[in-house]
Each structure stands twice: as C-alpha cells, then as structure tokens.
Motif scaffolding. Structure first.
Motif, PDB file in Angstrom:
ATOM      1  N   PHE A   1      35.685  85.543   9.831  1.00 53.96           N
ATOM      2  CA  PHE A   1      34.984  84.632   8.913  1.00 53.96           C
ATOM      3  C   PHE A   1      35.062  85.139   7.474  1.00 53.96           C
ATOM      4  O   PHE A   1      35.401  84.389   6.551  1.00 53.96           O
ATOM      5  CB  PHE A   1      33.522  84.489   9.332  1.00 53.96           C
ATOM      6  CG  PHE A   1      32.699  83.701   8.345  1.00 53.96           C
ATOM      7  CD1 PHE A   1      32.848  82.324   8.241  1.00 53.96           C
ATOM      8  CD2 PHE A   1      31.791  84.341   7.504  1.00 53.96           C
ATOM      9  CE1 PHE A   1      32.104  81.595   7.311  1.00 53.96           C
ATOM     10  CE2 PHE A   1      31.040  83.623   6.590  1.00 53.96           C
ATOM     11  CZ  PHE A   1      31.195  82.245   6.497  1.00 53.96           C
ATOM     12  N   LEU A   2      34.766  86.430   7.278  1.00 50.81           N
ATOM     13  CA  LEU A   2      34.729  86.973   5.915  1.00 50.81           C
ATOM     14  C   LEU A   2      36.117  87.046   5.277  1.00 50.81           C
ATOM     15  O   LEU A   2      36.315  86.611   4.139  1.00 50.81           O
ATOM     16  CB  LEU A   2      34.092  88.360   5.921  1.00 50.81           C
ATOM     17  CG  LEU A   2      32.591  88.429   6.209  1.00 50.81           C
ATOM     18  CD1 LEU A   2      32.126  89.874   6.267  1.00 50.81           C
ATOM     19  CD2 LEU A   2      31.809  87.669   5.141  1.00 50.81           C
TER      20      LEU A   2
ATOM     21  N   ILE B   1      29.919  90.798  -1.918  1.00 56.99           N
ATOM     22  CA  ILE B   1      28.650  91.475  -1.633  1.00 56.99           C
ATOM     23  C   ILE B   1      27.552  90.947  -2.553  1.00 56.99           C
ATOM     24  O   ILE B   1      26.404  90.711  -2.106  1.00 56.99           O
ATOM     25  CB  ILE B   1      28.816  93.006  -1.790  1.00 56.99           C
ATOM     26  CG1 ILE B   1      29.709  93.549  -0.682  1.00 56.99           C
ATOM     27  CG2 ILE B   1      27.456  93.696  -1.764  1.00 56.99           C
ATOM     28  CD1 ILE B   1      30.083  95.004  -0.865  1.00 56.99           C
ATOM     29  N   CYS B   2      27.892  90.757  -3.817  1.00 58.01           N
ATOM     30  CA  CYS B   2      26.909  90.219  -4.762  1.00 58.01           C
ATOM     31  C   CYS B   2      26.489  88.808  -4.370  1.00 58.01           C
ATOM     32  O   CYS B   2      25.295  88.465  -4.406  1.00 58.01           O
ATOM     33  CB  CYS B   2      27.483  90.210  -6.173  1.00 58.01           C
ATOM     34  SG  CYS B   2      27.661  91.853  -6.904  1.00 58.01           S
TER      35      CYS B   2
ATOM     36  N   PHE C   1      22.685  87.696  -3.359  1.00 56.81           N
ATOM     37  CA  PHE C   1      21.915  86.654  -4.039  1.00 56.81           C
ATOM     38  C   PHE C   1      21.620  85.474  -3.106  1.00 56.81           C
ATOM     39  O   PHE C   1      20.576  84.835  -3.223  1.00 56.81           O
ATOM     40  CB  PHE C   1      22.664  86.169  -5.287  1.00 56.81           C
ATOM     41  CG  PHE C   1      22.617  87.148  -6.418  1.00 56.81           C
ATOM     42  CD1 PHE C   1      21.411  87.470  -7.037  1.00 56.81           C
ATOM     43  CD2 PHE C   1      23.771  87.780  -6.873  1.00 56.81           C
ATOM     44  CE1 PHE C   1      21.357  88.372  -8.092  1.00 56.81           C
ATOM     45  CE2 PHE C   1      23.723  88.683  -7.915  1.00 56.81           C
ATOM     46  CZ  PHE C   1      22.517  88.991  -8.531  1.00 56.81           C
ATOM     47  N   PHE C   2      22.528  85.213  -2.148  1.00 53.59           N
ATOM     48  CA  PHE C   2      22.292  84.133  -1.184  1.00 53.59           C
ATOM     49  C   PHE C   2      21.110  84.489  -0.283  1.00 53.59           C
ATOM     50  O   PHE C   2      20.216  83.656  -0.049  1.00 53.59           O
ATOM     51  CB  PHE C   2      23.549  83.898  -0.341  1.00 53.59           C
ATOM     52  CG  PHE C   2      23.350  82.892   0.749  1.00 53.59           C
ATOM     53  CD1 PHE C   2      23.304  81.537   0.469  1.00 53.59           C
ATOM     54  CD2 PHE C   2      23.206  83.310   2.071  1.00 53.59           C
ATOM     55  CE1 PHE C   2      23.103  80.604   1.483  1.00 53.59           C
ATOM     56  CE2 PHE C   2      23.009  82.387   3.083  1.00 53.59           C
ATOM     57  CZ  PHE C   2      22.959  81.026   2.787  1.00 53.59           C
ATOM     58  N   ILE C   3      21.098  85.717   0.208  1.00 54.03           N
ATOM     59  CA  ILE C   3      19.990  86.152   1.074  1.00 54.03           C
ATOM     60  C   ILE C   3      18.679  86.150   0.297  1.00 54.03           C
ATOM     61  O   ILE C   3      17.627  85.721   0.805  1.00 54.03           O
ATOM     62  CB  ILE C   3      20.277  87.563   1.641  1.00 54.03           C
ATOM     63  CG1 ILE C   3      21.486  87.512   2.591  1.00 54.03           C
ATOM     64  CG2 ILE C   3      19.051  88.110   2.372  1.00 54.03           C
ATOM     65  CD1 ILE C   3      21.923  88.880   3.087  1.00 54.03           C
ATOM     66  N   LYS C   4      18.744  86.626  -0.948  1.00 52.07           N
ATOM     67  CA  LYS C   4      17.550  86.665  -1.791  1.00 52.07           C
ATOM     68  C   LYS C   4      17.019  85.255  -2.026  1.00 52.07           C
ATOM     69  O   LYS C   4      15.796  85.022  -1.989  1.00 52.07           O
ATOM     70  CB  LYS C   4      17.903  87.331  -3.112  1.00 52.07           C
ATOM     71  CG  LYS C   4      16.692  87.607  -4.004  1.00 52.07           C
ATOM     72  CD  LYS C   4      17.097  88.397  -5.245  1.00 52.07           C
ATOM     73  CE  LYS C   4      15.882  88.693  -6.116  1.00 52.07           C
ATOM     74  NZ  LYS C   4      16.271  89.456  -7.348  1.00 52.07           N
ATOM     75  N   PHE C   5      17.940  84.305  -2.230  1.00 52.26           N
ATOM     76  CA  PHE C   5      17.558  82.921  -2.458  1.00 52.26           C
ATOM     77  C   PHE C   5      16.917  82.311  -1.217  1.00 52.26           C
ATOM     78  O   PHE C   5      15.874  81.637  -1.295  1.00 52.26           O
ATOM     79  CB  PHE C   5      18.787  82.107  -2.863  1.00 52.26           C
ATOM     80  CG  PHE C   5      18.532  80.630  -3.001  1.00 52.26           C
ATOM     81  CD1 PHE C   5      17.823  80.122  -4.089  1.00 52.26           C
ATOM     82  CD2 PHE C   5      18.989  79.749  -2.026  1.00 52.26           C
ATOM     83  CE1 PHE C   5      17.579  78.757  -4.195  1.00 52.26           C
ATOM     84  CE2 PHE C   5      18.747  78.378  -2.142  1.00 52.26           C
ATOM     85  CZ  PHE C   5      18.046  77.891  -3.223  1.00 52.26           C
ATOM     86  N   VAL C   6      17.490  82.588  -0.063  1.00 52.98           N
ATOM     87  CA  VAL C   6      16.953  82.072   1.202  1.00 52.98           C
ATOM     88  C   VAL C   6      15.585  82.639   1.492  1.00 52.98           C
ATOM     89  O   VAL C   6      14.655  81.908   1.890  1.00 52.98           O
ATOM     90  CB  VAL C   6      17.934  82.383   2.355  1.00 52.98           C
ATOM     91  CG1 VAL C   6      17.279  82.022   3.704  1.00 52.98           C
ATOM     92  CG2 VAL C   6      19.240  81.622   2.187  1.00 52.98           C
TER      93      VAL C   6
END
Length: 496
Positions: free
Chosen positions: A360-361, A481-482, A486-491
């Motif tokens: 996937f990555l 990674i950034c 930021f995606f995890i932080k947003f979620v």
C-alpha cells in the motif's frame, strides 16, 4: 573439453545422424536446446516449428531466430550451422499444429527424435488458449509421432508444478481434474464469455490455467506409454545458464526472474512467501542437458517404459527464499542498473499484514504521488496503471511462494548415475555441488545485460543514479511520514 571433439560420449553417439523435430524452439529453453544440438557435429537436421509472419520470408525468420547473443559462440565455431536447420511453418494454437500435409509427410519420413517444449507459460492466459497450446498441440504431436517409422525418442517438457495441489510430488502421474477429451469438448463447445465464467469451477484445486492444462497434457502422454518411446521432463523454475552457451544467459521475464528484475528496478518492495521454504530454481542449460540425456536414455531402452523426471535441484544443496533474497541483495549494490526507477529496498516476508502495508505505502501511495507529479508536468499519468499490472502479476505467483513443495527425484538421480564420465562433463545437470553465490551473481549480471540491455560499462552511471534515487527516496519518506502524522493528528482532533 568441447562437444565437437568428444568421441566417447554415448549421448553424442545417440544423436549421430538423427533428425530432431523441436516444438518451442523460439522460446527461452528452446533456443538453448537448438544451440547445444547444433554443436553436435553428428546431428543431421533440426526441424523447428515457427509461427508464420506476414511479410517475412524464411530467411528473415531465420535471422530473427538466430539473432541472439546465445548463438554467437555457435556462429564463430560453425558459420555453416544453417544447413542443418529447417524452419517449419506452423502454430501450436492451431489444429494439427498448423502444418501443411506436405510438411507433415516430410516430418514423418525424416524425424527420429521429437522434443515438445512448446507451452504458453502465462498464468493468467484464457483457458481456451492454454488448452489449445498445452493440450491439443500435445495430442496432435502424439498423433504425428505415432506415424514416424524411425522414431527413437519423444520427450515432453512439462513443469514440476503440473500437480501442485498435492505439494508432495513424486515422479508419477496424478489424476487430473478432467480428461483431455472432456476438456477439449468443453472448450470447443463454449463461447469465450461462458468459458471464462466456468473456468474456476473446471480448474478446481489448480491455481491457474497453465498448470491445469499441463497436468491434463501429461494424462495424454500417459495414454501412449505403450505406443511410443516417450519420457516426461518436469523442470522447476527455469533460470539463467550456469555456463552454456555463456554464464548468465537469459531472455525471459517470466516467473521469479521478472520479480527479481522488478526488485532491481526498485519497483517491487515486498514478496509474500514462506521465507524458510525451498525455492526450486534450475539453470536453463542444465534443463537442456537432462532433456537430451533423457532422449538418449529412452533410445537405449529395449522395452517401452515411460519415465518421469522431476528436475528440481538437489535436496542437499537447496536454497530457501530467504537465502535467495540474501544472495540477490549482495549483488544488487555491485551492479546497479541505470534503468532503475526507484531506490532499491526489498524484503521477502511471511507476514501478510506487513506485506500488504508495504504494498500500500510503496506501490499505491508512492505511485499515486508519481502520477500526481506527472499530471502537474502536463504528462500522462501511467504509474498507478503499471503498478496495478505488476501487483496482479505478483498475486499470480503467490500460490507458489506461500506454499512449500517437496519433490522426489529418484529417476533424475538414476539417470545421472547411468551416464559415463564424459557425458557427465558434457551434459551436466547435477546441482549437488552448484555454487549458489557465484550462480546468482551471474544471474544478476545476465539479467542486467540481456534483459535490461544495460551493459556492464554503465555500472558507474548506475551508482550515480542510486545515489540520486536514495536522496529522492528519503525525501519522499520524510514527506509521507509528515503527511501520516498530520493525518492522524487531524483524525484524533475530530474524534476527541
């Protein structure tokens, strides 16, 4: 020692003044068989079945066939080799091999040895195509061979995985999913759309149309055991040559070779497999040698006893997927290709989650990013399309990488013991002493030179490209990674 000067070789003597009809001569293995046979001064003629091509003369087809590096040694030693070659216009996908009555009459009158090495080895081929090429052509070839008054040997080249649902495979016949007659009847009576729908049900435990039709073709051979001087050679995964016609020769991208090339290009990052399972790799020139040795053995038999040879390597000198990975990695940094598209980074894994995450990555995400960049540059986005095609190819081989296969090869061992010392030197196929490190290195070099058309002189350029791709790789990884952070932080912000 060379083949031309040996007079005490029993195998050489067997081929003296013989005429060979070869099916599959334009394929990877077929070229090796032709090259070796033509270095036998005793051979009378080789008839090679070739597909007709509009607008190309026989001379043009001849040049096309022999315009490969594997024939350079032959051309230098015997410039007149063409006198022993006759191209036969035909097609294994057509009824009666697509040959004319006049050609059939010539083959019947002159042929003394038949080698059927023709096959469509694509795993995703339609069942109709696989059936016609792998089953009907074998049936037609058998019918033709039974008319040959001078026939001494008929060698059918199958695959070690023709009976892969059984995992522990002996040198014997196994019950196919259906009879050859029934399969041909079904294929002939259904249209393409209907046949595609019923194909999974017809194949049953067999993972693809290639191995499915090969086991049914073997059933055809079995029915002729008492009628023909016949044997079956079942090679495993055919790789580059050990030494003939030159070390590392290869011209096929199929199977693990294609995967390895994709690894070298930096495209494939992970392969799902049993790391400690044996991967049965066999050199193409050794496969050629056992085919010719088996023909000799069949020709020496007074009674007609069909023998099957599982040619899969040595139990005492086997290589696992993990060892193969280690050997490839040792060479990767020594011979980097200028055609690499991404920084090398690969691992065999038996962890399905890790494999899916890697895919996937490094496939979906990275190649989507590449397409985005291409679009910004006003170019056609093709990266995702190509990586999907590659992922599909990888999925097709997964059955063979996640399962562990065990083969008996007593008949191969017996054949080797029956050969004299001269023949063991000239027709070597004993893998018990093969230096895997040296062999894999020549395989990597051969893949670079013969498949990627990237000469060794460009190695310095390859190192420079690797350095550039390394910078691009780590920069991209930093961006990913950034983005993930930021995606995890947003979620989490939305949830909490």
């Amino acid at each position: 020692m060379n083949i031309e000067t040996m007079t005490s070789s029993e195998i050489n003597e067997f081929f003296k003044n013989q005429t060979v009809f070869l099916l599959g001569g334009t394929g990877f293995l077929g070229k090796i068989v032709i090259e070796k046979l033509l270095r036998l001064d005793q051979i009378a003629k080789i008839y090679i079945l070739v597909r007709p091509k509009k607008g190309k003369s026989v001379d043009e087809r001849f040049c096309e066939l022999f315009n490969f590096p594997c024939f350079e040694r032959l051309k230098n030693k015997n410039p007149q080799f063409g006198k022993k070659i006759a191209l036969v216009s035909g097609d294994c996908e057509q009824p009666n091999l697509g040959i004319s009555q006049e050609t059939e009459d010539v083959l019947i009158a002159e042929t003394s040895i038949v080698i059927h090495a023709a096959a469509n080895v694509k795993f995703d081929q339609p069942l109709r195509t696989a059936t016609y090429i792998n089953v009907r052509s074998t049936q037609d070839c058998i019918h033709l061979a039974k008319k040959m008054p001078n026939l001494k040997a008929f060698i059918y080249v199958s695959t070690a995985y023709s009976n892969c649902p059984y995992f522990d495979i002996d040198e014997t016949f196994y019950e196919p999913a259906m009879t050859p007659k029934n399969l041909l009847s079904v294929v002939d009576s259904l249209d393409d759309k209907t046949l595609d729908k019923v194909t999974p049900g017809l194949m049953g435990k067999w993972p693809n149309s290639y191995v499915f039709t090969k086991t049914i073709a073997e059933d055809l051979i079995k029915s002729e055991e008492k009628n023909l001087p016949i044997a079956i050679v079942r090679p495993a995964v055919i790789m580059s040559s050990v030494k003939e016609p030159m070390p590392g020769w290869i011209d096929s991208f199929y199977g693990i070779t294609g995967v390895t090339v994709a690894i070298a290009l930096g495209v494939v990052r992970s392969l799902y497999c049993q790391k400690n399972a044996t991967v049965h790799l066999v050199p193409c020139d050794y496969v050629c040698n056992i085919i010719l040795a088996s023909a000799w053995h069949v020709g020496q038999q007074k009674s007609r006893t069909l023998t099957i040879y599982n040619y899969v390597g040595s139990n005492t000198n086997a290589v696992t997927w993990q060892k193969y990975n280690d050997l490839i990695e040792r060479c990767a940094w020594d011979y980097p290709t200028t055609k690499a598209v991404w920084y090398y980074g690969f691992a065999f894994t038996d962890n399905k989650f890790y494999h899916d995450l890697q895919t996937f990555l490094f496939h979906t995400v990275v190649f989507s990013l590449v397409d985005f960049i291409l679009q910004c540059m006003g170019k056609k986005p093709i990266a995702v399309q190509n990586i999907k095609r590659l992922d599909l190819a990888l999925n097709l081989v997964t059955y063979f990488t996640i399962n562990s296969f065990s083969f008996k090869h007593d008949n191969v061992d017996k054949l080797w013991k029956q050969m004299n010392d001269q023949d063991k030197n000239l027709y070597s196929f004993d893998m018990s002493t093969l230096d895997w490190s040296s062999y894999i290195r020549s395989f990597v070099i051969g893949g670079r030179v013969y498949l990627l058309k990237d000469p060794l002189e460009t190695i310095p350029e390859g190192h420079k490209k690797v350095q550039f791709l390394a910078v691009a790789y780590y920069f991209t990884m930093g961006v990913l990674i950034c983005l993930i952070y930021f995606f995890i932080k947003f979620v989490l912000k939305l949830v909490l």
